[in-house]
Write a protein that holds these residues in place. Structure first.
Motif, PDB file in Angstrom:
ATOM      1  N   ASP A 149       4.801   3.230  -9.474  1.00  0.00           N
ATOM      2  CA  ASP A 149       3.720   2.714 -10.215  1.00  0.00           C
ATOM      3  C   ASP A 149       4.319   1.444 -11.266  1.00  0.00           C
ATOM      4  OD1 ASP A 149       5.591   3.878 -12.129  1.00  0.00           O
ATOM      5  OD2 ASP A 149       4.316   5.295 -12.687  1.00  0.00           O
ATOM      6  N   TRP A 154      -9.215  -4.498  -3.772  1.00  0.00           N
ATOM      7  CA  TRP A 154      -7.985  -3.575  -3.453  1.00  0.00           C
ATOM      8  C   TRP A 154      -6.814  -3.754  -4.481  1.00  0.00           C
ATOM      9  CZ3 TRP A 154      -3.037  -3.409  -1.984  1.00  0.00           C
ATOM     10  CH2 TRP A 154      -2.424  -2.046  -1.784  1.00  0.00           C
ATOM     11  N   ARG A 159       2.586   2.225  -3.354  1.00  0.00           N
ATOM     12  CA  ARG A 159       1.499   2.695  -4.231  1.00  0.00           C
ATOM     13  C   ARG A 159       1.276   4.191  -3.855  1.00  0.00           C
ATOM     14  NH1 ARG A 159       2.918  -0.070  -8.157  1.00  0.00           N
ATOM     15  NH2 ARG A 159       1.823  -1.854  -8.799  1.00  0.00           N
ATOM     16  N   GLU A 160       1.107   4.271  -2.619  1.00  0.00           N
ATOM     17  CA  GLU A 160       0.938   5.724  -2.180  1.00  0.00           C
ATOM     18  C   GLU A 160       1.935   6.602  -2.403  1.00  0.00           C
ATOM     19  OE1 GLU A 160      -2.307   4.584   1.288  1.00  0.00           O
ATOM     20  OE2 GLU A 160      -0.351   4.897   1.968  1.00  0.00           O
ATOM     21  N   GLN A 198       0.825  -1.262   0.067  1.00  0.00           N
ATOM     22  CA  GLN A 198       0.033   0.077   0.151  1.00  0.00           C
ATOM     23  C   GLN A 198       0.964   1.315  -0.092  1.00  0.00           C
ATOM     24  OE1 GLN A 198      -2.926   0.342   3.055  1.00  0.00           O
ATOM     25  NE2 GLN A 198      -2.964   2.333   3.117  1.00  0.00           N
ATOM     26  N   GLU A 216      -7.179  -3.472  -8.200  1.00  0.00           N
ATOM     27  CA  GLU A 216      -7.389  -2.024  -8.619  1.00  0.00           C
ATOM     28  C   GLU A 216      -6.098  -1.314  -8.248  1.00  0.00           C
ATOM     29  OE1 GLU A 216     -10.227  -0.862  -5.677  1.00  0.00           O
ATOM     30  OE2 GLU A 216     -11.935  -1.656  -6.570  1.00  0.00           O
ATOM     31  N   HIS A 217      -5.218  -1.900  -7.656  1.00  0.00           N
ATOM     32  CA  HIS A 217      -3.805  -0.958  -7.364  1.00  0.00           C
ATOM     33  C   HIS A 217      -2.841  -1.781  -8.208  1.00  0.00           C
ATOM     34  CE1 HIS A 217      -6.223   0.740  -4.291  1.00  0.00           C
ATOM     35  NE2 HIS A 217      -5.630   1.749  -4.215  1.00  0.00           N
TER      36      HIS A 217
END
Length: 411
Positions: free
Chosen positions: A29, A69, A24-25, A21, A72-73
Motif C-alpha cells: 500500500d 483503475w 496492490r493485490e 496490479q 483508484e489503486h
C-alpha cells in the motif's frame, strides 16, 4: 509526494501493469510509480496483429485496465516519460525531462523493439513495423482491397500480418531468407504446415531470398529489390525480422546483460532490489535448468506477477512453461514447452496435418519437450503434464488419437 520509499516500475506495457496490479493485490500500500515511454496507457500487444488489426476487436479492448483503475489503486502512472538513466547506488531513475524518481525496489519491464531492416530505402514512407498501437493503426489504414503488401520476414508477426492483409483483400507477398516460415522455431515438418496454409489462402511465398533495397518514388515506397535482381512492386512494406530487448538502461547502470537482463528464478538482477521481467529478462528457469528469454504474451502476463511477489519478499520462483498462440485464417494454435533449434530428435503427429487438426510433439530421447495443438482444444494441461513428467513416452501411443493423453502419464 516523496518517492524515496516507492516501488517503481519502468515499462508501462502489459508486464508493468500486471506487476502493479499484483503489488496492490498482494497488500503493498506504499507509493507505486509506473513509468511508460508511450502516451497510451498499458495495453496488450497480441491484438495488434490479431483481432484489433482484423477489425474484430474494439480499441478499448486492448487496454489492460480502464483509465480510472490507476487512480483508484493509487498508481502514479506517468506516460510519455522515457527513463534515460538508472543510478543503482542512489536508487534513482532519471527521466528525459530531468525529473528523478527514487525507489526502494525497482522492476524493469522495458520490453523490446523491432529490429530495423539494414538496407537502403528502409526509412521510406510506407515501410511499416508492428510493435505499438499506432503501428497497428497505420497497418489497418494501409490494408485496403487491391493494395499490394509485401511482408519481409515469415515469423509470427509476419505471418499474422500477412493473414490480416489477405482478410482485408490485399495482394500479399511474403519474403523470407530461410527455406520455410518459422523454420528455426518449429522445424521443417511443422513449418511446412504454415507454408501450405498461406499458399492455400493466396499468399505469394518466396523463400531463400535476400533484400537488396527498398525502392521508392518521392519519398514513398513502391517496391522491393531482391539480390537476384528481381523487383517486386509494393504499396506497403511490413518488416517483421525479429525484436531486440531494450537493455540499454540496465546495461548503462552496470547490471549483468546477456541477451537480455540476466536474472535468477525470482527475477532478481545482479543488483540488489532491482528486478526484471517480460521480453527484456533472460531468466533462470528452474524446470529447464537454464536461462531463457521468452518474447510471448503469456510470459509478459505472468512473469511480472512473480517478480512483484518477489519484490514483496515472497518465495515466488517463476517456473511456468513457455506458452504462445496464434490465429491465422481458420487455423488456431497453442504451443507449450521449450525446444532449442535442433534440440530434438523426432516430431510425432497425432491427427492430420492435411486437414490442419493435429497435435505435434517434439521429443528428445523419448521425452516430450514441447507440444503444439492446431485446431484441437483443451489439451494444454495434459501436454504440460507430459513435459513436466520427464517420462519416456511410447511414440506409437502418443500418435494414437484413441489413447487419452492423460493415460500416457506415469502412475
Amino acid at each position: 509526494m516523496t518517492t524515496n520509499s516507492a516501488y517503481v516500475i519502468v515499462g508501462a506495457g502489459l508486464g508493468g501493469a500486471k506487476a502493479a496490479q499484483t503489488l496492490r493485490e498482494e497488500g503493498y500500500d506504499g507509493p507505486l510509480v509506473l513509468i511508460g515511454a508511450e502516451q497510451e496507457r498499458p495495453y496488450e500487444r497480441p491484438p495488434l496483429s490479431k483481432g484489433y488489426l482484423l477489425g474484430t476487436q474494439e480499441r478499448e479492448a486492448v487496454y489492460v485496465h480502464p483509465q480510472q483503475w490507476y487512480s483508484e489503486h493509487d498508481v502514479d502512472l506517468r506516460l510519455g516519460a522515457t527513463a534515460t538513466a538508472l543510478d543503482t547506488a542512489a536508487r534513482r531513475v532519471t527521466l528525459a525531462d530531468g525529473r528523478r524518481v527514487e525507489y526502494s525496489r525497482l522492476l524493469l519491464t522495458t520490453g523490446s523493439s523491432p529490429r530495423r531492416l539494414p538496407v537502403p530505402g528502409a526509412d521510406l514512407d510506407g515501410v511499416l513495423y508492428l510493435r505499438r498501437l499506432a503501428d497497428s493503426d497505420r497497418l489497418k489504414a494501409a490494408f485496403r482491397p487491391g493494395a499490394t503488401v509485401v511482408v519481409i520476414g515469415a515469423g509470427w508477426i509476419g505471418l499474422e500480418t500477412a493473414a490480416a492483409a489477405r482478410a482485408a483483400g490485399c495482394e500479399v507477398v511474403v519474403l523470407e531468407s530461410a527455406e520455410l516460415p518459422l523454420l528455426r522455431v518449429l522445424g521443417r515438418e511443422v513449418a511446412q504446415v504454415f507454408a501450405d496454409l498461406h499458399r492455400d489462402h493466396g499468399v505469394d511465398l518466396r523463400f531463400g531470398v535476400q533484400i537488396t533495397a527498398i525502392t521508392g518514388d518521392d519519398g514513398t515506397t513502391d517496391g522491393i529489390l531482391l539480390g537476384d535482381g528481381t523487383r517486386i512492386a509494393a504499396d506497403t512494406v511490413v518488416v517483421g525480422v525479429g525484436i531486440t530487448p531494450n537493455t540499454g538502461l540496465a546495461e548503462d547502470a552496470g547490471l549483468t546483460v546477456d541477451n537480455g537482463i540476466v536474472t535468477d528464478q525470482h527475477l532478481r538482477t545482479s543488483v540488489p532490489d532491482v528486478y526484471a521481467a517480460g521480453d527484456v529478462a533472460n531468466a533462470h528457469h528452474p524446470f529447464l535448468g537454464r536461462r531463457i528469454r521468452v518474447e510471448h504474451w503469456a510470459n509478459a502476463l505472468n512473469q511480472p506477477q512473480a517478480a512483484a511477489r518477489a519484490m514483496l519478499g515472497r518465495d515466488a520462483a517463476y517456473d511456468r512453461l513457455p506458452y504462445f498462440f496464434t490465429d491465422q485464417y481458420d487455423l488456431g494454435m497453442e504451443y507449450t514447452g521449450y525446444v532449442e533449434p535442433g534440440g530434438y530428435d523426432r516430431v510425432v503427429f497425432r491427427g492430420s496435418t492435411a486437414t490442419r487438426e493435429f497435435i505435434a510433439f517434439w521429443l528428445s530421447g523419448g521425452r516430450v519437450l514441447a507440444g503444439m495443438n492446431v485446431n484441437v482444444w483443451d489439451v494444454t494441461e495434459p501436454i504440460q503434464a507430459l513435459i513436466r513428467s520427464r517420462a519416456a513416452i511410447d511414440p506409437a501411443r502418443l500418435a494414437d488419437p484413441q489413447v487419452p493423453l492423460e493415460s500416457l502419464l506415469p502412475h
